[in-house]
Structure formats: structure tokens, C-alpha cells
Design a protein around this motif. Structure first.
Motif, PDB file in Angstrom:
ATOM      1  N   ALA A 350      19.554  77.954  62.074  1.00 32.69           N
ATOM      2  CA  ALA A 350      20.597  76.930  62.127  1.00 32.69           C
ATOM      3  C   ALA A 350      21.923  77.528  62.572  1.00 32.69           C
ATOM      4  O   ALA A 350      22.632  76.975  63.422  1.00 32.69           O
ATOM      5  CB  ALA A 350      20.744  76.258  60.759  1.00 32.69           C
ATOM      6  N   PHE A 351      22.264  78.698  62.013  1.00 30.55           N
ATOM      7  CA  PHE A 351      23.502  79.368  62.406  1.00 30.55           C
ATOM      8  C   PHE A 351      23.477  79.727  63.881  1.00 30.55           C
ATOM      9  O   PHE A 351      24.441  79.481  64.614  1.00 30.55           O
ATOM     10  CB  PHE A 351      23.709  80.629  61.569  1.00 30.55           C
ATOM     11  CG  PHE A 351      24.908  81.440  61.981  1.00 30.55           C
ATOM     12  CD1 PHE A 351      26.179  81.100  61.540  1.00 30.55           C
ATOM     13  CD2 PHE A 351      24.772  82.534  62.832  1.00 30.55           C
ATOM     14  CE1 PHE A 351      27.285  81.833  61.942  1.00 30.55           C
ATOM     15  CE2 PHE A 351      25.868  83.268  63.235  1.00 30.55           C
ATOM     16  CZ  PHE A 351      27.138  82.920  62.786  1.00 30.55           C
ATOM     17  N   ALA A 352      22.359  80.297  64.334  1.00 32.62           N
ATOM     18  CA  ALA A 352      22.254  80.734  65.732  1.00 32.62           C
ATOM     19  C   ALA A 352      22.386  79.564  66.700  1.00 32.62           C
ATOM     20  O   ALA A 352      22.993  79.696  67.770  1.00 32.62           O
ATOM     21  CB  ALA A 352      20.929  81.455  65.951  1.00 32.62           C
ATOM     22  N   SER A 353      21.830  78.423  66.332  1.00 33.85           N
ATOM     23  CA  SER A 353      21.843  77.283  67.244  1.00 33.85           C
ATOM     24  C   SER A 353      23.171  76.534  67.237  1.00 33.85           C
ATOM     25  O   SER A 353      23.544  75.920  68.240  1.00 33.85           O
ATOM     26  CB  SER A 353      20.714  76.314  66.881  1.00 33.85           C
ATOM     27  OG  SER A 353      20.907  75.769  65.579  1.00 33.85           O
ATOM     28  N   LEU A 354      23.908  76.601  66.133  1.00 28.72           N
ATOM     29  CA  LEU A 354      25.136  75.807  66.011  1.00 28.72           C
ATOM     30  C   LEU A 354      26.427  76.587  66.226  1.00 28.72           C
ATOM     31  O   LEU A 354      27.458  76.000  66.532  1.00 28.72           O
ATOM     32  CB  LEU A 354      25.184  75.148  64.626  1.00 28.72           C
ATOM     33  CG  LEU A 354      24.166  74.034  64.373  1.00 28.72           C
ATOM     34  CD1 LEU A 354      24.235  73.572  62.935  1.00 28.72           C
ATOM     35  CD2 LEU A 354      24.385  72.871  65.317  1.00 28.72           C
ATOM     36  N   VAL A 355      26.378  77.902  66.060  1.00 28.36           N
ATOM     37  CA  VAL A 355      27.603  78.708  66.144  1.00 28.36           C
ATOM     38  C   VAL A 355      27.526  79.639  67.348  1.00 28.36           C
ATOM     39  O   VAL A 355      26.776  80.622  67.331  1.00 28.36           O
ATOM     40  CB  VAL A 355      27.820  79.528  64.860  1.00 28.36           C
ATOM     41  CG1 VAL A 355      29.114  80.334  64.963  1.00 28.36           C
ATOM     42  CG2 VAL A 355      27.855  78.616  63.632  1.00 28.36           C
TER      43      VAL A 355
END
Length: 464
Positions: A350-355
């Protein structure tokens, strides 16, 4: 272009001076250590509640082991005991026009994506998103984010007085070269797999053209047959760490100027030789239509600090970067964490895809770091400020520049093409990745930042 090294900058503080400064705040520091350990154990237990079985196939691992042994035996025939195995051949003979086209496309893609840590990190993520069985690629994406943060740190507020300009330049070159060489070796391998998937036929006979060690061919052949992500990941971890061992880590230039310098060990002592995986909760950052909303649950309560929260961070601390076997074990531990714990994997994805990756630590902790130098906390005030709270108001945050703002382009000297595979020691790390018990590093990471802040404050005080 990169700037020349500068001489004559201020000296860095000794470890004794830093310890003396910290002793003045010993009660608070001891309290922080105890709270960090206790909180880390509790948070790790929660992350470990839902485990995922790693697809490790022991029979396949033994097959690959035997195939690498056979390669070593064949290569050593007729060779003197002290004679290296030699260069990796380009394997140009017998190539078809289609082979040539594939090679040229991959070489161009490597050139385009090996420009900086930012482009490499994004390229790894795209490989994983296109083919999720390439789990090593996601591990490489997350580790590459950490490399970018470490490089930006050298121009950040905390590290400013800890290294002179020459020290910053050479340490940056050390980190950047490790990042660039691993990408140069691994990315063509990932691309060959993707090209093979496109045409439905293995292209791994082209690996030698990209100067990939013969060590990797058995791993890719087995992966093509079985799609065993764990075995391939271990093979790539062993390969890439051996690839940089002589070229960078044991390179006399970097040994004399980076890995054996006191400041390198001071940074390790502070606990910032960490690989961290920031975690987001997708349910809390997306609305019903998939659009991002306020990131409400990405932080952990820090009840010991007034009104503070810290990011949810998983990861490990690397004890000895100079040890090849330690780095390989460390990489396997990280893989086991990332793909062996369901909530950890989901949060990291989730972090990799959103940030987007910028290289600034504000990517994952915007309440503590800022990319605006004019809005950063002044020197000599950071240690005590951070002991008291886990977030800082605007205008008093730690300076963490974006990577491309901190450093210019980097030129490279020619890369040696010899095969690192020389003896059976290459097979020492070929075993199932083990999952360490402690996996949450949120509070430990904050403690490392506090230690470095005290070092920063001590250095700032000696300069005024």
C-alpha cells in the motif's frame, strides 16, 4: 555532472563527545530505550498474527545446489588453483535477429532506468506489479527506497555537521554505486524473464550477454519451470551481494574512505543502519471508489510522548555491512518478513503504490521531516526536542531533502566483468529464509533518529 570533492571542512565529533552529551540526558534516554524495546515486542507480535507460507522447495534447492557445483567443477578443469575463473562471455555467437532485438531493448531499458536511485526504485516496482511472482523485485524496491533516504541524509540537517564535504561526497558515491551496480546486474535478469513470458519461451541463454554470473542460470531455469519465488529470491540475494563485494565493499578506495572510517561506525551505533518498510492500511487510505483519503491508521500511538504518533515501520537493523555472509542473511530475513507476514506485505504494498519515492524521509514521516530547508529546526536543538515528542510543528522539523535536490548526476568508472563465482562458498547461503521474531522497528527507528540528533547537536556545539 558531479561536483569535485571539497577539502578543509569542519571536523566531525568523536563518539566520546556524543556519549558525553547523551549522558546529560541519561534518565530520559534510558526510558526511551526501555519503551522502544517493549513497544517493539508488542507491535511485532501483532504483525506476526497472520503468517504466509513461503513457497520454499527443498528438493528444488538441492537440484540448483548440485547444478552450481557442476558448474564449478567444469570451470575448474585445467585451471591452476590460484587462477580465477575469468571473464563472463558475451555469448554473441549464434544469436538470431530476434535475440539481437531483445538484447538491444533490454540494454536501452537499463540505460533509461539506471539514471538515478529514483528511476531504479520505480523500475523495480513496475516489474513486481507486472509479474508479482518476481518477489525479489519488490524487496529490491523497498531496499532501494532506503538507499535513497540514506543518500539524502548526507545533505540533511542531522548529518550536516557529522561529515565534512569530502566525507559526504565519498559516502554518497559508495551508496550510489552499490545501488547502481545491483540494478545493472539484476534488472536485465528481470527483463529477460518478462520478455520470456511475452513470447512463452525461455530466453535465459542470453544471461551471459549481460555479464550475469553463471551462478544465476540454474535459478532462472528452475524458476521458469516451477515459479518458486523464494528460491529465486535467495539466489538473487546471494548473487547481488557477491556482485558488489569486491567491486565496492572490498574496494580499497571505499574501504579507506568509508567503511573503515569512524563516522561510518558512529552511524551504525546510532541504529540508522536500518532497512525500514513503512506500512499503510489500504482500508484507511482509500474510499469506496478507490481514491485516496486521509491516512488515518498509518501511525502508532506513542503514549509516552505528548500528542505524538510515529509511522508504522517494519524492518531490521544490519549489524555489520562489511560482512558478506551477514548481508546475505540480512537480505533473507527481510524477504521472510516482507513475504511471510500478511499484514506487513499488504501494508508495504500500500505504501509503495500510494507514496511516490522522492528520497526524502518526509515520504514516510511528514510530521517529523521537511523537504524545506528554510522551515527546518535550527542546529543544536534536535536531541532534547525529539526526546519530548514524536512529531514537530511546521517550521521546527528535521531537514530531509529530496534526493534529486541533494545530489547531481554521477559518472562511473568502467565496471570489471569477471565472474564472482569462484568456489563453493557461494552456496553457503542457499537455505530457506528464516523469519526473525522482532519485525516492528517503529520505536527503534525513532530512537536511532534521537541518537543521531544528539550527535548532531554535539557537533553543532563544537562549531560555534
Amino acid at each position: 555532472m558531479s561536483q569535485p570533492f571539497h577539502q578543509g571542512d569542519s571536523k566531525s565529533p568523536g563518539l566520546a563527545a556524543v556519549l558525553k552529551e547523551m549522558l546529560l540526558s541519561l534518565p530520559s534516554m534510558v526510558s526511551e530505550v526501555v519503551k522502544s524495546k517493549t513497544a517493539g515486542i508488542a507491535a511485532s507480535s501483532r504483525l506476526r498474527e497472520e503468517k504466509i507460507h513461503l513457497d520454499w522447495n527443498e528438493a528444488s534447492a538441492r537440484t540448483v545446489y548440485t547444478e552450481v557445483e557442476d558448474l564449478l567443477k567444469r570451470s575448474s578443469q585445467g585451471r591452476r588453483p590460484d587462477e580465477p575463473l575469468g571473464l563472463i562471455a558475451d555469448a554473441k555467437d549464434g544469436l538470431t535477429p530476434e535475440d539481437q532485438r531483445v538484447i538491444e531493448e533490454i540494454e536501452e531499458s537499463v540505460r533509461m532506468n539506471n539514471i538515478s536511485n529514483i528511476t531504479r526504485t520505480e523500475a523495480y516496482l513496475k516489474c513486481y506489479q507486472a509479474y508479482p511472482e518476481l518477489q525479489w523485485s519488490f524487496l529490491a524496491h523497498m531496499v532501494s527506497r532506503n538507499a535513497g533516504w540514506n543518500m539524502s541524509d548526507l545533505r540533511g540537517g542531522q548529518m550536516y555537521p557529522l561529515l565534512n564535504e569530502t566525507g559526504k561526497e565519498v559516502t554518497y558515491r559508495f551508496l550510489e554505486r552499490c545501488n547502481a551496480l545491483i540494478f545493472q546486474d539484476a534488472y536485465p535478469q528481470l527483463m529477460l524473464y518478462m520478455k520470456s513470458r511475452e513470447i512463452g519461451s525461455s530466453l535465459f541463454y542470453l544471461l551471459p550477454h549481460f555479464h550475469v554470473s553463471r551462478f544465476m542460470r540454474p535459478f532462472w531455469d528452475r524458476f521458469w519451470l516451477e515459479r518458486g519465488s523464494a528460491l529465486l529470491a535467495v539466489g538473487l540475494i546471494i548473487n547481488e551481494q557477491n556482485y558488489i563485494e569486491k567491486r565496492v565493499v572490498r574496494n580499497p578506495y571505499f574501504q579507506n574512505r568509508v567503511t573503515e572510517k569512524a563516522n561510518f561506525h558512529l552511524h551504525n551505533w546510532a541504529g540508522l543502519n536500518q532497512i525500514i518498510f513503512p506500512l499503510l492500511n489500504l482500508d484507511s487510505v482509500s474510499t469506496a471508489d478507490g481514491t485516496p483519503k486521509q491516512q488515518e491508521k498509518q501511525t502508532l500511538d506513542a503514549s509516552s510522548c505528548p500528542g505524538g504518533h510515529i509511522p508504522r515501520l517494519a524492518g531490521r537493523i544490519l549489524g555489520d555491512f562489511s560482512s558478506l555472509s551477514t548481508r546475505i542473511t540480512f537480505g533473507k530475513n527481510l524477504y521472510a518478513l516482507l513475504f511471510g507476514l500478511a499484514s506487513l506485505r499488504k501494508g508495504a504494498e500500500a505504501f509503495a503504490s500510494l507514496v511516490p519515492h522522492t528520497g526524502s524521509r518526509a515520504d514516510y514521516w511528514p510530521a517529523l521531516f521537511t523537504t524545506d530547508k528554510d522551515q527546518a529546526l535550527g542546529p543544536g536543538l534536535e536531541g532534547m526536542e525529539l526526546l519530548e515528542q514524536t512529531s514537530l510543528p511546521e517550521g521546527r522539523r528535521l531537514y530531509a531533502p529530496k534526493l534529486l535536490d541533494a545530489w547531481g548526476d554521477t559518472s562511473y568508472e568502467p565496471i570489471s566483468r569477471e565472474d564472482w563465482l569462484q568456489d563453493h562458498s557461494a552456496l553457503d547461503g542457499l537455505s530457506k529464509p528464516q523469519q526473525p521474531y522482532l519485525c516492528d522497528i517503529s520505536f527503534e527507528h525513532r530512537l536511532g533518529i534521537i541518537k543521531t540528533a544528539f550527535a548532531h547537536d554535539t557537533a553543532s556545539g563544537t562549531d560555534h
